[in-house]
Design an enzyme around this catalytic site. Sequence first.
Site, PDB file in Angstrom:
ATOM      1  N   GLU A 186       0.814  -1.273   0.128  1.00 27.24           N
ATOM      2  CA  GLU A 186       0.155  -0.122   0.024  1.00 27.24           C
ATOM      3  C   GLU A 186       0.968   1.425   0.046  1.00 27.24           C
ATOM      4  O   GLU A 186       0.470   2.183  -0.582  1.00 27.24           O
ATOM      5  CB  GLU A 186      -0.894   0.032   1.079  1.00 27.24           C
ATOM      6  CG  GLU A 186      -0.332  -0.389   2.674  1.00 27.24           C
ATOM      7  CD  GLU A 186      -0.910   0.708   3.652  1.00 27.24           C
ATOM      8  OE1 GLU A 186      -0.514   0.081   4.645  1.00 27.24           O
ATOM      9  OE2 GLU A 186      -1.725   1.549   3.663  1.00 27.24           O
ATOM     10  N   ASP A 230       1.771  -9.392   4.177  1.00 23.66           N
ATOM     11  CA  ASP A 230       0.768  -9.170   5.104  1.00 23.66           C
ATOM     12  C   ASP A 230      -0.574  -9.547   4.188  1.00 23.66           C
ATOM     13  O   ASP A 230      -1.791  -9.901   4.880  1.00 23.66           O
ATOM     14  CB  ASP A 230       0.544  -7.853   5.544  1.00 23.66           C
ATOM     15  CG  ASP A 230       1.853  -7.418   6.629  1.00 23.66           C
ATOM     16  OD1 ASP A 230       2.466  -8.362   6.868  1.00 23.66           O
ATOM     17  OD2 ASP A 230       1.584  -6.207   7.054  1.00 23.66           O
ATOM     18  N   ARG A 283       4.734 -27.745  27.107  1.00 26.75           N
ATOM     19  CA  ARG A 283       4.921 -26.285  27.472  1.00 26.75           C
ATOM     20  C   ARG A 283       3.846 -25.677  26.555  1.00 26.75           C
ATOM     21  O   ARG A 283       3.395 -25.956  25.522  1.00 26.75           O
ATOM     22  CB  ARG A 283       6.175 -25.627  26.859  1.00 26.75           C
ATOM     23  CG  ARG A 283       7.305 -25.757  28.005  1.00 26.75           C
ATOM     24  CD  ARG A 283       8.674 -25.323  27.457  1.00 26.75           C
ATOM     25  NE  ARG A 283       9.791 -25.410  28.372  1.00 26.75           N
ATOM     26  CZ  ARG A 283      10.927 -25.645  28.254  1.00 26.75           C
ATOM     27  NH1 ARG A 283      11.394 -25.783  27.128  1.00 26.75           N
ATOM     28  NH2 ARG A 283      11.738 -25.665  29.405  1.00 26.75           N
ATOM     29  N   ARG A 339       0.564  -6.224  10.189  1.00 28.04           N
ATOM     30  CA  ARG A 339       0.404  -5.120  10.720  1.00 28.04           C
ATOM     31  C   ARG A 339      -1.091  -4.780  11.237  1.00 28.04           C
ATOM     32  O   ARG A 339      -1.521  -4.444  12.386  1.00 28.04           O
ATOM     33  CB  ARG A 339       0.940  -4.021   9.857  1.00 28.04           C
ATOM     34  CG  ARG A 339       1.639  -2.974  10.449  1.00 28.04           C
ATOM     35  CD  ARG A 339       2.271  -2.088   9.363  1.00 28.04           C
ATOM     36  NE  ARG A 339       3.467  -1.910   9.339  1.00 28.04           N
ATOM     37  CZ  ARG A 339       4.201  -1.312   8.386  1.00 28.04           C
ATOM     38  NH1 ARG A 339       3.565  -0.856   7.299  1.00 28.04           N
ATOM     39  NH2 ARG A 339       5.581  -1.194   8.368  1.00 28.04           N
ATOM     40  N   GLU A 390       1.559  -9.678  15.004  1.00 26.06           N
ATOM     41  CA  GLU A 390       2.137  -8.655  15.661  1.00 26.06           C
ATOM     42  C   GLU A 390       1.019  -7.437  15.851  1.00 26.06           C
ATOM     43  O   GLU A 390       1.359  -6.616  17.070  1.00 26.06           O
ATOM     44  CB  GLU A 390       3.442  -8.205  14.896  1.00 26.06           C
ATOM     45  CG  GLU A 390       2.997  -7.600  13.645  1.00 26.06           C
ATOM     46  CD  GLU A 390       4.103  -7.274  12.642  1.00 26.06           C
ATOM     47  OE1 GLU A 390       5.131  -7.275  13.081  1.00 26.06           O
ATOM     48  OE2 GLU A 390       3.817  -6.836  11.419  1.00 26.06           O
ATOM     49  N   HIS A 435      11.400 -11.531  10.765  1.00 26.33           N
ATOM     50  CA  HIS A 435      11.987 -11.284   9.159  1.00 26.33           C
ATOM     51  C   HIS A 435      12.276 -12.687   8.736  1.00 26.33           C
ATOM     52  O   HIS A 435      12.307 -12.713   7.479  1.00 26.33           O
ATOM     53  CB  HIS A 435      13.082 -10.134   9.314  1.00 26.33           C
ATOM     54  CG  HIS A 435      12.532  -9.039   9.572  1.00 26.33           C
ATOM     55  ND1 HIS A 435      12.445  -8.732  10.755  1.00 26.33           N
ATOM     56  CD2 HIS A 435      12.147  -8.042   8.755  1.00 26.33           C
ATOM     57  CE1 HIS A 435      11.822  -7.275  10.765  1.00 26.33           C
ATOM     58  NE2 HIS A 435      11.898  -7.034   9.675  1.00 26.33           N
ATOM     59  N   GLN A 450       9.941 -15.023   8.336  1.00 24.18           N
ATOM     60  CA  GLN A 450       8.868 -15.038   7.057  1.00 24.18           C
ATOM     61  C   GLN A 450       9.005 -14.392   5.935  1.00 24.18           C
ATOM     62  O   GLN A 450       8.309 -14.763   4.723  1.00 24.18           O
ATOM     63  CB  GLN A 450       7.601 -14.325   8.066  1.00 24.18           C
ATOM     64  CG  GLN A 450       7.291 -15.006   9.313  1.00 24.18           C
ATOM     65  CD  GLN A 450       6.370 -14.212   9.935  1.00 24.18           C
ATOM     66  OE1 GLN A 450       5.079 -14.361   9.936  1.00 24.18           O
ATOM     67  NE2 GLN A 450       6.992 -13.387  11.066  1.00 24.18           N
TER      68      GLN A 450
HETATM   69  O1  F6P Z   1       6.033  -5.350   4.860  1.00 20.53           O
HETATM   70  C1  F6P Z   1       4.897  -5.722   5.690  1.00 20.53           C
HETATM   71  C2  F6P Z   1       5.643  -6.209   6.953  1.00 20.53           C
HETATM   72  O2  F6P Z   1       6.490  -7.407   6.790  1.00 20.53           O
HETATM   73  C3  F6P Z   1       4.886  -6.335   8.173  1.00 20.53           C
HETATM   74  O3  F6P Z   1       4.268  -7.235   8.529  1.00 20.53           O
HETATM   75  C4  F6P Z   1       5.819  -5.846   9.288  1.00 20.53           C
HETATM   76  O4  F6P Z   1       4.969  -5.002  10.203  1.00 20.53           O
HETATM   77  C5  F6P Z   1       6.740  -4.706   8.805  1.00 20.53           C
HETATM   78  O5  F6P Z   1       6.886  -4.979   7.456  1.00 20.53           O
HETATM   79  C6  F6P Z   1       8.179  -4.861   9.331  1.00 20.53           C
HETATM   80  O6  F6P Z   1       8.994  -3.801   8.755  1.00 20.53           O
HETATM   81  P1  F6P Z   1      10.457  -3.647   8.886  1.00 20.53           P
HETATM   82  O7  F6P Z   1      11.148  -4.621   7.641  1.00 20.53           O
HETATM   83  O8  F6P Z   1      10.776  -2.285   8.565  1.00 20.53           O
HETATM   84  O9  F6P Z   1      10.933  -4.053  10.124  1.00 20.53           O
END
Ligand code: F6P
Length: 375
Positions: free
Chosen positions: A123, A147, A182, A191, A242, A292, A294
Amino acid sequence: MTRRIGVLTGGGDCAGLNSAVKWVTKTATDPHLTAYRGEAMEVIGLREGWKSLVSVNPEDPDSVARWTMPLDELVVRTWDRQGGTVLGSSRTNPFNPKDDRSAQCLANIAGLDLHALVAIGGEDTLSVAYKLNNLGQKVVGIPKTIDRDLNATDYTLGYDTALNVITEEVDRLRTTAGSHSRLFVVEVMGRHAGWLALEGGEAAGAHVILIPEYDFEVAKVAELLERRRRAGVRYDIVVVSEGARIRGQGELYLSDKEDGFGHKVLGGIGEYLAKQLEAATGYETRHVVLSHIQRGGQPSARDRLMGRYFGIAAVDLILEEDFGRMVSFRNGQITSVSLKQAIEKLYLIDVDTLYDPLRYNGRRSSMLPRSPRAE
Ligand code: F6P
């Protein structure tokens, strides 16, 4: 006449970006297609997203070499197998109200003699593409974001690879969670939208899934987990976005620093919730932040394919001179939508049809019109 196309990747990196750049390049420069169209195209990679276009000095060869990269079939030959983005990315916003460099950006597009731009992003990146297009610049967009919160497309690059990472990592956690009886809280990205948590959690068989679209109560999560333990299970997996919020509270951030689009870095809900749940249930609890990871790794087959199809479609739009549009995947077909439609709202989970607020999990009916409401 040879037309120059600029291609860039902006925002958070993900799997599938390199495939899209490869197929923009291959389609634009294909010799048979060039003969058929009667029009030649040249492709210039722009390094680090919009940062390239606000930083480059088209008069200075060193600066041009720093911020751009000529692409052809040989250069991009092996890119589709690689994760991340070879071109690099940034969260630079030329229209940042605190430091507006849009005039510089437009001047540099002209200085580099770019006939059209292909902007690959989510976006934020596509909102810049939309604004530039409104200022007369010829731009097309390609959707990417793990996302998957971009409107007007059923697929965004990077999503499938990220889902596979979540599934694999939760599978790994299961054995150690079971061995030690556990509770594991796994924080995933997302986000504003909980797609990764919901579908990742469903694919991995998480016991509780918490999403930004539905504020949750810690006591309710604890109750759901206790019910499972009473039924005889030894361990639990909670997947939390998150951006998920405890009812009555806001999101948790890692820092107050904002990027060029005004976003702060989310994070911390996994750790916070793990402590709360350990206190509420008495179960030994650990938390894992997939973060990251992911966004990394080799692209899945789906991300390679969608990168290919989106890249080809972007060149089709340029040839049709159909600018101000984003290529899109809808109802099983490649199509396009206006950039305005793509960015006018976010694509969020419809809680009424896809989420079960009683179980804090995916819905267990597909045909009935609505989920039962918690309240
Ligand atoms: O691009 C989306 C995203 O991966 C979100 O899921 C996450 O909140 C954000 O980017 C993390 O950003 P950065 O790479 O700047 O830490």
